[in-house]
Design a protein around this motif. Structure first.
Motif, PDB file in Angstrom:
ATOM      1  N   ARG A  15      -5.580  -2.059  -6.439  1.00 49.66           N
ATOM      2  CA  ARG A  15      -6.288  -2.626  -5.288  1.00 49.66           C
ATOM      3  C   ARG A  15      -5.333  -3.532  -4.519  1.00 49.66           C
ATOM      4  O   ARG A  15      -4.595  -4.304  -5.096  1.00 49.66           O
ATOM      5  N   SER A  16      -5.391  -3.388  -3.198  1.00 51.61           N
ATOM      6  CA  SER A  16      -4.676  -4.294  -2.311  1.00 51.61           C
ATOM      7  C   SER A  16      -5.620  -4.632  -1.170  1.00 51.61           C
ATOM      8  O   SER A  16      -5.837  -3.818  -0.278  1.00 51.61           O
ATOM      9  N   TRP A  23       1.117   3.826  -1.959  1.00 53.50           N
ATOM     10  CA  TRP A  23       0.435   4.509  -3.073  1.00 53.50           C
ATOM     11  C   TRP A  23       1.250   5.658  -3.668  1.00 53.50           C
ATOM     12  O   TRP A  23       1.224   5.882  -4.870  1.00 53.50           O
ATOM     13  N   ARG A  25       0.820  -1.219   0.000  1.00 53.56           N
ATOM     14  CA  ARG A  25       0.000   0.000   0.000  1.00 53.56           C
ATOM     15  C   ARG A  25       0.854   1.271   0.000  1.00 53.56           C
ATOM     16  O   ARG A  25       0.550   2.242   0.667  1.00 53.56           O
TER      17      ARG A  25
END
Length: 78
Positions: free
Chosen positions: A34-35, A19, A17
């Motif tokens: 998406r995680s 980002w 994550r």
């Protein structure tokens, strides 16, 4: 725009994550990642592919055009 190998190389970043690391490629692009449960939509920093969004009781709605978002969710009152 990221290449397929560049995207594959970032899979561990998505799983962690991280980002912000997905905003560092040159050029103009729109990225959806998406995680687990979070779904992240990243518009490019150059503004060529803006992302408009709004929240309501059912979650977050997003589109790349404000008019499309308003058509789906109705106008936002202030």
């Amino acid at each position: 725009m990221p290449t397929t190998p560049q995207l594959r190389d970032k899979l561990p970043v998505v799983r962690a994550r991280g980002w912000r690391a997905l905003t560092r490629w040159p050029g103009s692009y729109l990225l959806v990642a998406r995680s687990g449960s979070p779904l992240v939509v990243i518009g490019d920093l150059a503004g060529q592919h803006p992302v408009y969004y709004r929240t309501d009781g059912s979650g977050i709605w997003w589109a790349t055009a404000a008019s499309a978002l308003a058509a789906w969710t109705g106008p936002r009152s202030t």
